[in-house]
Scaffold this active site. Structure first.
Site, PDB file in Angstrom:
ATOM      1  N   HIS A   1       0.862  -1.196   0.000  1.00 25.44           N
ATOM      2  CA  HIS A   1       0.000   0.000   0.000  1.00 25.44           C
ATOM      3  C   HIS A   1       0.890   1.235   0.000  1.00 25.44           C
ATOM      4  O   HIS A   1       2.108   1.123   0.196  1.00 25.44           O
ATOM      5  CB  HIS A   1      -0.890   0.027   1.248  1.00 25.44           C
ATOM      6  CG  HIS A   1      -0.103   0.152   2.520  1.00 25.44           C
ATOM      7  ND1 HIS A   1       0.393  -0.950   3.204  1.00 25.44           N
ATOM      8  CD2 HIS A   1       0.330   1.239   3.224  1.00 25.44           C
ATOM      9  CE1 HIS A   1       1.069  -0.546   4.261  1.00 25.44           C
ATOM     10  NE2 HIS A   1       1.060   0.785   4.295  1.00 25.44           N
TER      11      HIS A   1
ATOM     12  N   HIS B   1       5.452   5.966  -0.917  1.00 25.15           N
ATOM     13  CA  HIS B   1       6.187   4.754  -1.300  1.00 25.15           C
ATOM     14  C   HIS B   1       5.399   3.511  -0.903  1.00 25.15           C
ATOM     15  O   HIS B   1       4.528   3.586  -0.024  1.00 25.15           O
ATOM     16  CB  HIS B   1       7.550   4.727  -0.585  1.00 25.15           C
ATOM     17  CG  HIS B   1       7.425   4.673   0.903  1.00 25.15           C
ATOM     18  ND1 HIS B   1       7.185   5.802   1.670  1.00 25.15           N
ATOM     19  CD2 HIS B   1       7.443   3.630   1.784  1.00 25.15           C
ATOM     20  CE1 HIS B   1       7.091   5.455   2.948  1.00 25.15           C
ATOM     21  NE2 HIS B   1       7.234   4.139   3.041  1.00 25.15           N
TER      22      HIS B   1
HETATM   23  P1  2AM Z   1       6.227   2.438   6.220  1.00 23.02           P
HETATM   24  O1  2AM Z   1       5.566   1.525   5.217  1.00 23.02           O
HETATM   25  O2  2AM Z   1       7.167   3.365   5.593  1.00 23.02           O
HETATM   26  O3  2AM Z   1       6.802   1.700   7.371  1.00 23.02           O
HETATM   27  C1  2AM Z   1       1.295   1.176   8.796  1.00 23.02           C
HETATM   28  O4  2AM Z   1       2.194   1.063   9.832  1.00 23.02           O
HETATM   29  C2  2AM Z   1       1.783   2.130   7.742  1.00 23.02           C
HETATM   30  O5  2AM Z   1       1.879   3.457   8.274  1.00 23.02           O
HETATM   31  C3  2AM Z   1       3.138   1.774   7.185  1.00 23.02           C
HETATM   32  O6  2AM Z   1       3.045   1.825   5.786  1.00 23.02           O
HETATM   33  C4  2AM Z   1       4.090   2.840   7.705  1.00 23.02           C
HETATM   34  O7  2AM Z   1       5.013   3.307   6.799  1.00 23.02           O
HETATM   35  C5  2AM Z   1       3.154   3.992   7.965  1.00 23.02           C
HETATM   36  N1  2AM Z   1       3.619   4.868   9.032  1.00 23.02           N
HETATM   37  C6  2AM Z   1       3.841   6.194   8.898  1.00 23.02           C
HETATM   38  N2  2AM Z   1       4.197   6.736  10.045  1.00 23.02           N
HETATM   39  C7  2AM Z   1       4.250   5.739  10.959  1.00 23.02           C
HETATM   40  C8  2AM Z   1       4.580   5.656  12.340  1.00 23.02           C
HETATM   41  N3  2AM Z   1       4.907   6.751  13.060  1.00 23.02           N
HETATM   42  N4  2AM Z   1       4.524   4.456  12.923  1.00 23.02           N
HETATM   43  C9  2AM Z   1       4.185   3.358  12.219  1.00 23.02           C
HETATM   44  N5  2AM Z   1       3.851   3.367  10.929  1.00 23.02           N
HETATM   45  C10 2AM Z   1       3.879   4.541  10.297  1.00 23.02           C
END
Ligand code: 2AM
Length: 177
Positions: A43, A125
Site C-alpha cells: 500500500h 512509497h
Molecule cells: P512504512 O511503510 O514506511 O513503514 C502502517 O504502519 C503504515 O503506516 C506503514 O506503511 C508505515 O510506513 C506507515 N507509518 C507512517 N508513520 C508511521 C509511524 N509513526 N509508525 C508506524 N507506521 C507509520
C-alpha cells in the site's frame, strides 16, 4: 497484547498488486537481511494516525468524507532503500499533482477536525521490505501503472511476523464511472 493503529492509504486493486509484486520480487532479492513484506500488505500510506478512540475515529472518517474526488494515475517506476528506517521500497519518480492535492486536502480536513497539522515531508512509497540494513545493487524495474480510484482507512494489527491490515472503510475518488 497487540496494538491497534489506523492509517489512510492507497490500496491497490488485485491486478495492480500482482504487477507490483512482479517488480518487487527482484528488488527484495537484493536485500541482504530483513524480511520481505507480503504482497497482500502492499500500500501507499497517506497519513498515519496511530491509535484512536471511537470519537477521533469518527472525526477522521468525517474529514475523509470531505476530500474532493480526483483522478490519479501513478506510475511506480523505481526502487530504493532508506537505511535510517531500514525500509526497502517502490515509488514514483514523478509524484503527480492530483496525488499531492489529495494529500493536502486530507491533511486540511483532518486539521479542521482537530488533528495536528503535518509539516513533515511526505515521501509516498510502497514498503516491500523491513529491517533491511544493506542491499546489493538494486535492479531497475518495469513501470507499473496504478489507476487510483479510492483511498481507504486501514486498521493495522501488530503481533505476528507481519502486520495484519484490514481495510475498514473506503472513499471513492473517481470523477466518473
Ligand atoms: P512504512 O511503510 O514506511 O513503514 C502502517 O504502519 C503504515 O503506516 C506503514 O506503511 C508505515 O510506513 C506507515 N507509518 C507512517 N508513520 C508511521 C509511524 N509513526 N509508525 C508506524 N507506521 C507509520
Amino acid at each position: 497484547m497487540s496494538s491497534e493503529r489506523l492509517f489512510f492509504a492507497l490500496w491497490p486493486d488485485e491486478l495492480t498488486r500482482q504487477a507490483l509484486f512482479r517488480q518487487a520480487e527482484g528488488v527484495q532479492a537484493a536485500a541482504v537481511d530483513g524480511k520481505s513484506v507480503p504482497a497482500e500488505n502492499f500500500h501507499i500510506t497517506l497519513r498515519f494516525l496511530g491509535s484512536l478512540d471511537i470519537d477521533d475515529w469518527r472525526r477522521a472518517e468525517r474529514a475523509a468524507g470531505r476530500v474532493r474526488k480526483r483522478d490519479i494515475e501513478l506510475v511506480v517506476d523505481h526502487a530504493g532503500h532508506w537505511s535510517e528506517t531500514r525500509v526497502l521500497w517502490l515509488a514514483c519518480q514523478d509524484v503527480p499533482d492530483p496525488l499531492l492535492g489529495l494529500l493536502a486536502d486530507l491533511n486540511t480536513e483532518l486539521g479542521g477536525e482537530g488533528f495536528e497539522f503535518r509539516s513533515r515531508p511526505w515521501r509516498p512509497h510502497v514498503t516491500i521490505g523491513r529491517g533491511v540494513t544493506q542491499v546489493t545493487e538494486l535492479p531497475s524495474i518495469e513501470p507499473v501503472r496504478w489507476a487510483v480510484t479510492r483511498f481507504v482507512l486501514v486498521r493495522s494489527e501488530l503481533g505476528g511476523r507481519h502486520s495484519e491490515y484490514e481495510v475498514v472503510r473506503e472513499w471513492d475518488l473517481a470523477t466518473s464511472d
